[in-house]
Scaffold this motif. Structure first.
Motif, PDB file in Angstrom:
ATOM      1  N   SER A  85       0.811  -1.216   0.000  1.00  0.00           N
ATOM      2  CA  SER A  85       0.000   0.000   0.000  1.00  0.00           C
ATOM      3  C   SER A  85       0.847   1.269   0.000  1.00  0.00           C
ATOM      4  O   SER A  85       0.531   2.245  -0.675  1.00  0.00           O
ATOM      5  N   ASN A  86       1.947   1.245   0.751  1.00  0.00           N
ATOM      6  CA  ASN A  86       2.810   2.428   0.887  1.00  0.00           C
ATOM      7  C   ASN A  86       3.899   2.526  -0.179  1.00  0.00           C
ATOM      8  O   ASN A  86       4.690   3.462  -0.160  1.00  0.00           O
ATOM      9  N   SER A  87       3.947   1.588  -1.095  1.00  0.00           N
ATOM     10  CA  SER A  87       5.071   1.495  -2.033  1.00  0.00           C
ATOM     11  C   SER A  87       5.036   2.497  -3.185  1.00  0.00           C
ATOM     12  O   SER A  87       6.067   2.761  -3.797  1.00  0.00           O
ATOM     13  N   ASN A  88       3.879   3.028  -3.515  1.00  0.00           N
ATOM     14  CA  ASN A  88       3.723   3.896  -4.697  1.00  0.00           C
ATOM     15  C   ASN A  88       4.175   3.210  -5.981  1.00  0.00           C
ATOM     16  O   ASN A  88       4.601   3.872  -6.924  1.00  0.00           O
ATOM     17  N   ALA A  89       4.081   1.886  -6.004  1.00  0.00           N
ATOM     18  CA  ALA A  89       4.426   1.122  -7.199  1.00  0.00           C
ATOM     19  C   ALA A  89       3.171   0.950  -8.056  1.00  0.00           C
ATOM     20  O   ALA A  89       2.050   1.135  -7.588  1.00  0.00           O
ATOM     21  N   THR A  90       3.381   0.602  -9.308  1.00  0.00           N
ATOM     22  CA  THR A  90       2.276   0.287 -10.211  1.00  0.00           C
ATOM     23  C   THR A  90       2.210  -1.228 -10.339  1.00  0.00           C
ATOM     24  O   THR A  90       3.224  -1.871 -10.598  1.00  0.00           O
ATOM     25  N   PHE A  91       1.023  -1.771 -10.145  1.00  0.00           N
ATOM     26  CA  PHE A  91       0.837  -3.215 -10.224  1.00  0.00           C
ATOM     27  C   PHE A  91       0.113  -3.559 -11.508  1.00  0.00           C
ATOM     28  O   PHE A  91      -0.871  -2.910 -11.868  1.00  0.00           O
ATOM     29  N   ILE A  92       0.614  -4.575 -12.158  1.00  0.00           N
ATOM     30  CA  ILE A  92      -0.040  -5.041 -13.379  1.00  0.00           C
ATOM     31  C   ILE A  92      -0.647  -6.403 -13.073  1.00  0.00           C
ATOM     32  O   ILE A  92       0.059  -7.359 -12.741  1.00  0.00           O
ATOM     33  N   ARG A  93      -1.974  -6.406 -13.157  1.00  0.00           N
ATOM     34  CA  ARG A  93      -2.740  -7.619 -12.855  1.00  0.00           C
ATOM     35  C   ARG A  93      -3.657  -7.894 -14.038  1.00  0.00           C
ATOM     36  O   ARG A  93      -4.496  -7.080 -14.378  1.00  0.00           O
ATOM     37  N   ASN A  94      -3.452  -9.038 -14.670  1.00  0.00           N
ATOM     38  CA  ASN A  94      -4.229  -9.431 -15.853  1.00  0.00           C
ATOM     39  C   ASN A  94      -4.195  -8.357 -16.937  1.00  0.00           C
ATOM     40  O   ASN A  94      -5.197  -8.068 -17.586  1.00  0.00           O
ATOM     41  N   GLY A  95      -3.026  -7.732 -17.101  1.00  0.00           N
ATOM     42  CA  GLY A  95      -2.842  -6.737 -18.153  1.00  0.00           C
ATOM     43  C   GLY A  95      -3.281  -5.329 -17.796  1.00  0.00           C
ATOM     44  O   GLY A  95      -3.061  -4.406 -18.566  1.00  0.00           O
TER      45      GLY A  95
END
Length: 142
Positions: A59-69
Motif C-alpha cells: 500500500s505504501n510502495s507507490n508502485a504500479t501493479f499489473i494484474r491481468n494486463g
C-alpha cells in the motif's frame, strides 16, 4: 443370525476403543504438539502479522501493479490482496504461502503479477514480496 449381529457390534466397539487408545497414546507421546501442528516450529511471529506487514508495504510502495494486463495503484493492489487473503486464508498458512499462493499471480487467469517501482524497475510480485519478507524477518529478529 443373532450371534453374527452381536459379533459385529462387539467388533465395532473394539475398533472404537482401540482407535481411542492409540490416539491418546499419540497425544501423550507429544504433549506440547497439538494435532496438525508442525513439530519443532518456533512461534517466532504470527503469519497474520507478516502478511499484514506485506499488505501495508504494498500500500505504501507507490508502485504500479499489473494484474491481468491492467495497471493498478499500490493502494488498489493492497486492497485486492487483503480481500484475497480474507477469502482464501486457508491457502496462506504462512506469509510465504501468501506470497506464493495469493499475491504472485491471478487465481482467475494464472498470469503472474508484475510490479513497476517508482525507479522504473520491473519485477515479479513474487520476487519483490519475497525480498521484503526476508528483510522484515531479519530486522525483527532479536
Amino acid at each position: 443370525m443373532y450371534n453374527m449381529k452381536k459379533t459385529r457390534i462387539y467388533s465395532a466397539w473394539l475398533l472404537t476403543i482401540l482407535f481411542t487408545f492409540f490416539s491418546q497414546i499419540s497425544l501423550a507421546a507429544h504433549p506440547n504438539q497439538l494435532p496438525n501442528q508442525e513439530p519443532n516450529r518456533e512461534p517466532d511471529r504470527e503469519p497474520d502479522q507478516e502478511v499484514q506487514h506485506l499488505i501495508t508495504f504494498i500500500s505504501n510502495s507507490n508502485a504500479t501493479f499489473i494484474r491481468n494486463g491492467d495497471e493498478h495503484t499500490s493502494k488498489e493492489a493492497a486492497e485486492h490482496l487483503a480481500m484475497k487473503y480474507r477469502k482464501a486464508k486457508r491457502y496462506a498458512k504462512t506469509a510465504d504461502d501468501f506470497i506464493n499462493n495469493l499475491a504472485s499471480k491471478s487465481s482467475w487467469s494464472g498470469k503472474a503479477y508484475t510490479v513497476i517501482l517508482s525507479s522504473g524497475a520491473k519485477l515479479t510480485a513474487n520476487s519483490w514480496l519475497t525480498n521484503e519478507l526476508i528483510r522484515f524477518r531479519n530486522t525483527k529478529k532479536p
